[in-house]
Design an enzyme around this catalytic site. Sequence first.
Site, PDB file in Angstrom:
ATOM      1  N   ASN A   1      36.390  53.411  76.653  1.00  0.00           N
ATOM      2  CA  ASN A   1      37.029  52.351  77.454  1.00  0.00           C
ATOM      3  C   ASN A   1      36.702  50.953  76.926  1.00  0.00           C
ATOM      4  O   ASN A   1      36.903  49.969  77.636  1.00  0.00           O
ATOM      5  CB  ASN A   1      36.689  52.502  78.945  1.00  0.00           C
TER       6      ASN A   1
ATOM      7  N   ARG B   1      27.245  44.078  82.482  1.00  0.00           N
ATOM      8  CA  ARG B   1      26.443  44.612  83.584  1.00  0.00           C
ATOM      9  C   ARG B   1      25.972  43.456  84.475  1.00  0.00           C
ATOM     10  O   ARG B   1      25.525  42.413  83.964  1.00  0.00           O
ATOM     11  CB  ARG B   1      25.207  45.372  83.082  1.00  0.00           C
TER      12      ARG B   1
ATOM     13  N   GLN C   1      25.394  48.709  92.474  1.00  0.00           N
ATOM     14  CA  GLN C   1      26.768  49.140  92.753  1.00  0.00           C
ATOM     15  C   GLN C   1      26.756  50.395  93.602  1.00  0.00           C
ATOM     16  O   GLN C   1      26.031  51.328  93.242  1.00  0.00           O
ATOM     17  CB  GLN C   1      27.526  49.371  91.446  1.00  0.00           C
TER      18      GLN C   1
ATOM     19  N   HIS D   1      33.992  47.117  90.123  1.00  0.00           N
ATOM     20  CA  HIS D   1      33.855  47.585  88.736  1.00  0.00           C
ATOM     21  C   HIS D   1      35.034  48.503  88.387  1.00  0.00           C
ATOM     22  O   HIS D   1      35.051  49.675  88.750  1.00  0.00           O
ATOM     23  CB  HIS D   1      32.529  48.348  88.616  1.00  0.00           C
TER      24      HIS D   1
HETATM   25  P1  NAI Z   1      28.537  48.742  71.605  1.00  0.00           P
HETATM   26  O1  NAI Z   1      27.364  49.653  71.533  1.00  0.00           O
HETATM   27  O2  NAI Z   1      29.662  48.933  70.654  1.00  0.00           O
HETATM   28  O3  NAI Z   1      28.062  47.230  71.459  1.00  0.00           O
HETATM   29  C1  NAI Z   1      26.900  46.737  72.013  1.00  0.00           C
HETATM   30  C2  NAI Z   1      26.437  45.580  71.152  1.00  0.00           C
HETATM   31  O4  NAI Z   1      25.393  44.894  71.845  1.00  0.00           O
HETATM   32  C3  NAI Z   1      25.869  46.012  69.808  1.00  0.00           C
HETATM   33  O5  NAI Z   1      26.549  45.331  68.763  1.00  0.00           O
HETATM   34  C4  NAI Z   1      24.402  45.602  69.892  1.00  0.00           C
HETATM   35  O6  NAI Z   1      23.857  45.220  68.654  1.00  0.00           O
HETATM   36  C5  NAI Z   1      24.484  44.448  70.868  1.00  0.00           C
HETATM   37  N1  NAI Z   1      23.186  44.143  71.497  1.00  0.00           N
HETATM   38  C6  NAI Z   1      22.340  44.998  72.120  1.00  0.00           C
HETATM   39  N2  NAI Z   1      21.253  44.337  72.560  1.00  0.00           N
HETATM   40  C7  NAI Z   1      21.425  43.053  72.212  1.00  0.00           C
HETATM   41  C8  NAI Z   1      20.629  41.891  72.380  1.00  0.00           C
HETATM   42  N3  NAI Z   1      19.431  41.944  72.974  1.00  0.00           N
HETATM   43  N4  NAI Z   1      21.115  40.715  71.915  1.00  0.00           N
HETATM   44  C9  NAI Z   1      22.314  40.660  71.279  1.00  0.00           C
HETATM   45  N5  NAI Z   1      23.107  41.738  71.084  1.00  0.00           N
HETATM   46  C10 NAI Z   1      22.654  42.914  71.547  1.00  0.00           C
HETATM   47  O7  NAI Z   1      29.049  48.849  73.114  1.00  0.00           O
HETATM   48  P2  NAI Z   1      30.429  48.366  73.745  1.00  0.00           P
HETATM   49  O8  NAI Z   1      31.417  49.478  73.781  1.00  0.00           O
HETATM   50  O9  NAI Z   1      30.843  47.084  73.113  1.00  0.00           O
HETATM   51  O10 NAI Z   1      29.961  48.130  75.269  1.00  0.00           O
HETATM   52  C11 NAI Z   1      28.994  47.134  75.568  1.00  0.00           C
HETATM   53  C12 NAI Z   1      28.567  47.213  77.026  1.00  0.00           C
HETATM   54  O11 NAI Z   1      29.684  46.889  77.861  1.00  0.00           O
HETATM   55  C13 NAI Z   1      28.153  48.609  77.500  1.00  0.00           C
HETATM   56  O12 NAI Z   1      26.829  48.923  77.168  1.00  0.00           O
HETATM   57  C14 NAI Z   1      28.342  48.482  78.996  1.00  0.00           C
HETATM   58  O13 NAI Z   1      27.199  47.917  79.604  1.00  0.00           O
HETATM   59  C15 NAI Z   1      29.515  47.512  79.122  1.00  0.00           C
HETATM   60  N6  NAI Z   1      30.753  48.206  79.498  1.00  0.00           N
HETATM   61  C16 NAI Z   1      31.369  47.871  80.693  1.00  0.00           C
HETATM   62  C17 NAI Z   1      32.479  48.550  81.121  1.00  0.00           C
HETATM   63  C18 NAI Z   1      33.203  48.158  82.370  1.00  0.00           C
HETATM   64  O14 NAI Z   1      33.985  48.963  82.899  1.00  0.00           O
HETATM   65  N7  NAI Z   1      33.015  46.948  82.894  1.00  0.00           N
HETATM   66  C19 NAI Z   1      33.011  49.689  80.359  1.00  0.00           C
HETATM   67  C20 NAI Z   1      32.411  49.857  79.060  1.00  0.00           C
HETATM   68  C21 NAI Z   1      31.276  49.174  78.686  1.00  0.00           C
END
Ligand code: NAI
Length: 401
Positions: free
Chosen positions: A147, A285, A314, A333
């Site tokens: 997603n 989040r 949530q 959400h």
């Molecule tokens: P992803 O794993 O592709 O990207 C996460 C990025 O965050 C990575 O590039 C990582 O290096 C970076 N990162 C981690 N810790 C960090 C820090 N301390 N400082 C800077 N960068 C940092 O994941 P994706 O698919 O982009 O999703 C990201 C987040 O979005 C998920 O973990 C989730 O919490 C949230 N999400 C929310 C949804 C919603 O329905 N609102 C649905 C899908 C994801």
Amino acid sequence: MAKVVCVLYDDPVDGYPTSYARDDLPTVKDYPDGQTLPSPKAIDFKPGTLLGSVSGELGLRKYLESLGHELIVTSSKDGPDSELEKHLHDAEVIISQPFWPAYLTADRIARAPKLKLALTAGIGSDHVDLQAAIEHNVTVAEVTYSNSHSVAEHVVMMILALVRNYIPAYKWVIKGGWNIADCVERSYDLEGMHVGTVAAGRIGLRVMRMLKPFDVHLHYTDRQRLPLSVEEELNLTWHPTREELYSACDVITLNCPLHPETEHMINDKTLKLFKRGAYLINTARGKLCDRDAIVRALESGQLAGYAGDVWFPQPAPQDHPWRTMPYHGMTPHMSGTSLSAQARYAAGTREILECYFEGRPIRDEYLIVKGGALAGTGARSYSKGNATGGSEEAAKFKKIK
Ligand code: NAI
């Protein structure tokens, strides 16, 4: 045979749908980085139907029962009298969606001695105490990428809604008004603004790609730098720290996971670094932000707007101040659970279950914790530790019919 507990959000208040607004979903062939879409051996649902609520059961019942497993589906997840609590003692697999998270705290994991797999139907496994999962050798997996594009679309929508003042203008129409001056006194063009993302993973990078044609200046920070070719293609300004990005941008979007390094990273102190009148979009989040600091920043004008779909906990209790703070564009959400996204993550959930029950490896990119350590996407995007503290507050929510 295994007991599988699946925690899903409630059906619509007027009942599970019998018809839908559209007849089919467009075909998405693959993800931009070459990762393939979920590929279970079969699915037992019609893509485009409501799978994420209790009656949808993620389309899993026929498959699991044909193997002799027991499937419990419930929305009752919070507090000591919840259905989830009743099944902890013998659950082998617990499936949960971040939209309606089954918080798996250290205490709950300790009371689930048979638990082997905590499966996130979606992306973001911070509702599991990852440290406890590491210590109890519980595998944590999620449907990476399922997603990400859904959320990126929502981010772009929310940026435009805030900057152009869409929601108040819409409300004037409902009220029967034609109050153009009221509508535009806080309405701007996005063109020319500096837009920055904290994290340029699957969502953050997609957001930047989608915003490029708006002729904005794009900024990012991430603990992993993007290839130079991508920076050049999108004309990105890289910031080595989040703090440097904050002061450079008019619009900031948060796209990193919640883990100990990022919990409450937006607070009274860091909000002071923002330009006055910045917009903050958080679909990652809720707990990335200090709840009350956001309210104070909107009231003082330090932030011109805040929008997103993620809260903590949530469901958000009725008295959560983000429901009533000024200049917000919050929704429950929902960004990652469009009917389109549900079809992908339900298929991915089935794929992970097939791997688990057939003793085949789960794809590396789906893994967050495995074998007592962060693994796969978990090793790249998370840090060890726990971010579930305070989740018991979710029991304060009262259902509205
Ligand atoms: P992803 O794993 O592709 O990207 C996460 C990025 O965050 C990575 O590039 C990582 O290096 C970076 N990162 C981690 N810790 C960090 C820090 N301390 N400082 C800077 N960068 C940092 O994941 P994706 O698919 O982009 O999703 C990201 C987040 O979005 C998920 O973990 C989730 O919490 C949230 N999400 C929310 C949804 C919603 O329905 N609102 C649905 C899908 C994801």
